[in-house]
Scaffold this motif. Structure first.
Motif, PDB file in Angstrom:
ATOM      1  N   LEU A  73      19.188   3.806  -1.918  1.00 45.72           N
ATOM      2  CA  LEU A  73      19.391   4.677  -0.765  1.00 45.72           C
ATOM      3  C   LEU A  73      20.349   4.037   0.231  1.00 45.72           C
ATOM      4  O   LEU A  73      20.577   2.827   0.205  1.00 45.72           O
ATOM      5  N   ARG A  74      20.855   4.847   1.117  1.00 45.18           N
ATOM      6  CA  ARG A  74      21.746   4.339   2.160  1.00 45.18           C
ATOM      7  C   ARG A  74      21.013   3.346   3.045  1.00 45.18           C
ATOM      8  O   ARG A  74      19.790   3.410   3.206  1.00 45.18           O
ATOM      9  N   ILE A  75      21.770   2.460   3.638  1.00 46.83           N
ATOM     10  CA  ILE A  75      21.201   1.452   4.532  1.00 46.83           C
ATOM     11  C   ILE A  75      20.421   2.150   5.647  1.00 46.83           C
ATOM     12  O   ILE A  75      20.881   3.112   6.241  1.00 46.83           O
ATOM     13  N   GLY A  76      19.228   1.645   5.906  1.00 44.95           N
ATOM     14  CA  GLY A  76      18.395   2.205   6.957  1.00 44.95           C
ATOM     15  C   GLY A  76      17.412   3.250   6.474  1.00 44.95           C
ATOM     16  O   GLY A  76      16.552   3.687   7.229  1.00 44.95           O
ATOM     17  N   ARG A  77      17.519   3.637   5.214  1.00 43.98           N
ATOM     18  CA  ARG A  77      16.607   4.648   4.670  1.00 43.98           C
ATOM     19  C   ARG A  77      15.656   4.050   3.636  1.00 43.98           C
ATOM     20  O   ARG A  77      15.063   4.779   2.850  1.00 43.98           O
ATOM     21  N   ASP A  78      15.523   2.732   3.652  1.00 46.94           N
ATOM     22  CA  ASP A  78      14.751   2.040   2.624  1.00 46.94           C
ATOM     23  C   ASP A  78      13.330   1.678   3.052  1.00 46.94           C
ATOM     24  O   ASP A  78      12.636   0.956   2.348  1.00 46.94           O
ATOM     25  N   LEU A  79      12.865   2.194   4.177  1.00 43.59           N
ATOM     26  CA  LEU A  79      11.539   1.853   4.686  1.00 43.59           C
ATOM     27  C   LEU A  79      10.445   2.167   3.672  1.00 43.59           C
ATOM     28  O   LEU A  79       9.533   1.356   3.463  1.00 43.59           O
ATOM     29  N   LEU A  80      10.521   3.312   3.026  1.00 41.29           N
ATOM     30  CA  LEU A  80       9.511   3.687   2.037  1.00 41.29           C
ATOM     31  C   LEU A  80       9.426   2.647   0.917  1.00 41.29           C
ATOM     32  O   LEU A  80       8.342   2.339   0.434  1.00 41.29           O
ATOM     33  N   GLY A  81      10.560   2.093   0.523  1.00 41.44           N
ATOM     34  CA  GLY A  81      10.566   1.072  -0.517  1.00 41.44           C
ATOM     35  C   GLY A  81       9.795  -0.168  -0.107  1.00 41.44           C
ATOM     36  O   GLY A  81       9.024  -0.730  -0.892  1.00 41.44           O
ATOM     37  N   PHE A  82       9.987  -0.601   1.138  1.00 37.39           N
ATOM     38  CA  PHE A  82       9.263  -1.783   1.602  1.00 37.39           C
ATOM     39  C   PHE A  82       7.775  -1.488   1.789  1.00 37.39           C
ATOM     40  O   PHE A  82       6.929  -2.335   1.510  1.00 37.39           O
ATOM     41  N   LEU A  83       7.445  -0.287   2.232  1.00 38.01           N
ATOM     42  CA  LEU A  83       6.029   0.086   2.341  1.00 38.01           C
ATOM     43  C   LEU A  83       5.371   0.138   0.958  1.00 38.01           C
ATOM     44  O   LEU A  83       4.233  -0.306   0.786  1.00 38.01           O
ATOM     45  N   ALA A  84       6.099   0.675  -0.012  1.00 37.97           N
ATOM     46  CA  ALA A  84       5.579   0.716  -1.384  1.00 37.97           C
ATOM     47  C   ALA A  84       5.407  -0.698  -1.931  1.00 37.97           C
ATOM     48  O   ALA A  84       4.439  -0.974  -2.653  1.00 37.97           O
ATOM     49  N   ALA A  85       6.328  -1.582  -1.590  1.00 39.20           N
ATOM     50  CA  ALA A  85       6.218  -2.967  -2.057  1.00 39.20           C
ATOM     51  C   ALA A  85       4.986  -3.648  -1.464  1.00 39.20           C
ATOM     52  O   ALA A  85       4.379  -4.510  -2.101  1.00 39.20           O
ATOM     53  N   LEU A  86       4.602  -3.260  -0.254  1.00 34.03           N
ATOM     54  CA  LEU A  86       3.439  -3.867   0.406  1.00 34.03           C
ATOM     55  C   LEU A  86       2.098  -3.397  -0.159  1.00 34.03           C
ATOM     56  O   LEU A  86       1.119  -4.150  -0.119  1.00 34.03           O
ATOM     57  N   ALA A  87       2.040  -2.188  -0.673  1.00 26.76           N
ATOM     58  CA  ALA A  87       0.758  -1.595  -1.057  1.00 26.76           C
ATOM     59  C   ALA A  87      -0.015  -2.396  -2.105  1.00 26.76           C
ATOM     60  O   ALA A  87      -1.165  -2.789  -1.856  1.00 26.76           O
ATOM     61  N   PRO A  88       0.538  -2.666  -3.296  1.00 25.41           N
ATOM     62  CA  PRO A  88      -0.278  -3.338  -4.311  1.00 25.41           C
ATOM     63  C   PRO A  88      -0.777  -4.734  -3.919  1.00 25.41           C
ATOM     64  O   PRO A  88      -1.972  -5.005  -4.049  1.00 25.41           O
ATOM     65  N   PRO A  89       0.093  -5.625  -3.401  1.00 29.13           N
ATOM     66  CA  PRO A  89      -0.447  -6.939  -3.061  1.00 29.13           C
ATOM     67  C   PRO A  89      -1.439  -6.882  -1.898  1.00 29.13           C
ATOM     68  O   PRO A  89      -2.362  -7.700  -1.834  1.00 29.13           O
ATOM     69  N   SER A  90      -1.295  -5.900  -1.014  1.00 31.55           N
ATOM     70  CA  SER A  90      -2.257  -5.753   0.083  1.00 31.55           C
ATOM     71  C   SER A  90      -3.621  -5.330  -0.458  1.00 31.55           C
ATOM     72  O   SER A  90      -4.658  -5.839  -0.019  1.00 31.55           O
ATOM     73  N   VAL A  91      -3.614  -4.412  -1.421  1.00 29.71           N
ATOM     74  CA  VAL A  91      -4.868  -3.958  -2.029  1.00 29.71           C
ATOM     75  C   VAL A  91      -5.534  -5.111  -2.779  1.00 29.71           C
ATOM     76  O   VAL A  91      -6.744  -5.327  -2.672  1.00 29.71           O
ATOM     77  N   TRP A  92      -4.741  -5.879  -3.521  1.00 30.16           N
ATOM     78  CA  TRP A  92      -5.292  -7.021  -4.262  1.00 30.16           C
ATOM     79  C   TRP A  92      -5.845  -8.058  -3.277  1.00 30.16           C
ATOM     80  O   TRP A  92      -6.905  -8.616  -3.499  1.00 30.16           O
ATOM     81  N   ALA A  93      -5.136  -8.337  -2.194  1.00 29.33           N
ATOM     82  CA  ALA A  93      -5.601  -9.306  -1.200  1.00 29.33           C
ATOM     83  C   ALA A  93      -6.909  -8.834  -0.571  1.00 29.33           C
ATOM     84  O   ALA A  93      -7.830  -9.644  -0.359  1.00 29.33           O
TER      85      ALA A  93
END
Length: 147
Positions: A73-93
């Motif tokens: 995605l264009r720069i600045g529209r990648d927030l969903l990607g970082f939120l998705a990256a946070l979900a699994p390790p947060s659930v495991w933690a």
């Protein structure tokens, strides 16, 4: 081949590159749980009481696919990607922390801290990294005019 790699790097930018790396890693981790099913998972009973680890693996795979999609995605529209990256390790933690607090898994606290620092912390740091900006080239003086 090098030119294609350069174009891809330029298209992705710094944030897109890290999202691509996160995405590939999460997909591999999730596929590992599906290809080689784990029968016992000490410390993850909070998750496995609800559904199998193979089902939870789809959280990792979905998050990975989202990261990869957002990397382009264009720069600045990648927030969903970082939120998705946070979900699994947060659930495991969370699951490992719960197991430590209830006494079910003595190592749960250290494993939870490992997920929080090496996964969640790195993802949160990467989400703040700005794209590299190159200063504009100096203006050239027009012909016939002094600079």
């Amino acid at each position: 081949m090098r030119q294609a790699a350069r174009r891809l790097r330029k298209r992705l930018g710094r944030r897109g590159q890290i999202l691509l790396i996160f995405g590939i890693g999460k997909i591999c981790w999730g596929i590992g749980f599906i290809v080689t099913p784990v029968t016992t998972a000490p410390g993850l009973s909070l998750l496995t009481d609800r559904c199998s680890l193979a089902t939870w693996a789809w959280l990792w795979i979905t998050a990975g696919l989202t990261c990869i999609g957002c990397a382009f995605l264009r720069i600045g529209r990648d927030l969903l990607g970082f939120l998705a990256a946070l979900a699994p390790p947060s659930v495991w933690a969370l699951a490992y922390g719960y197991a430590a607090l209830t006494g079910e898994y003595a190592r749960g606290g250290t494993v939870a801290l490992w997920y929080l620092t090496s996964h969640v912390g790195v993802i949160m740091w990467a989400s703040t990294v700005p794209e590299h900006s190159v200063p504009p080239p100096p203006r050239r003086a027009r012909k016939g005019k002094a600079p």
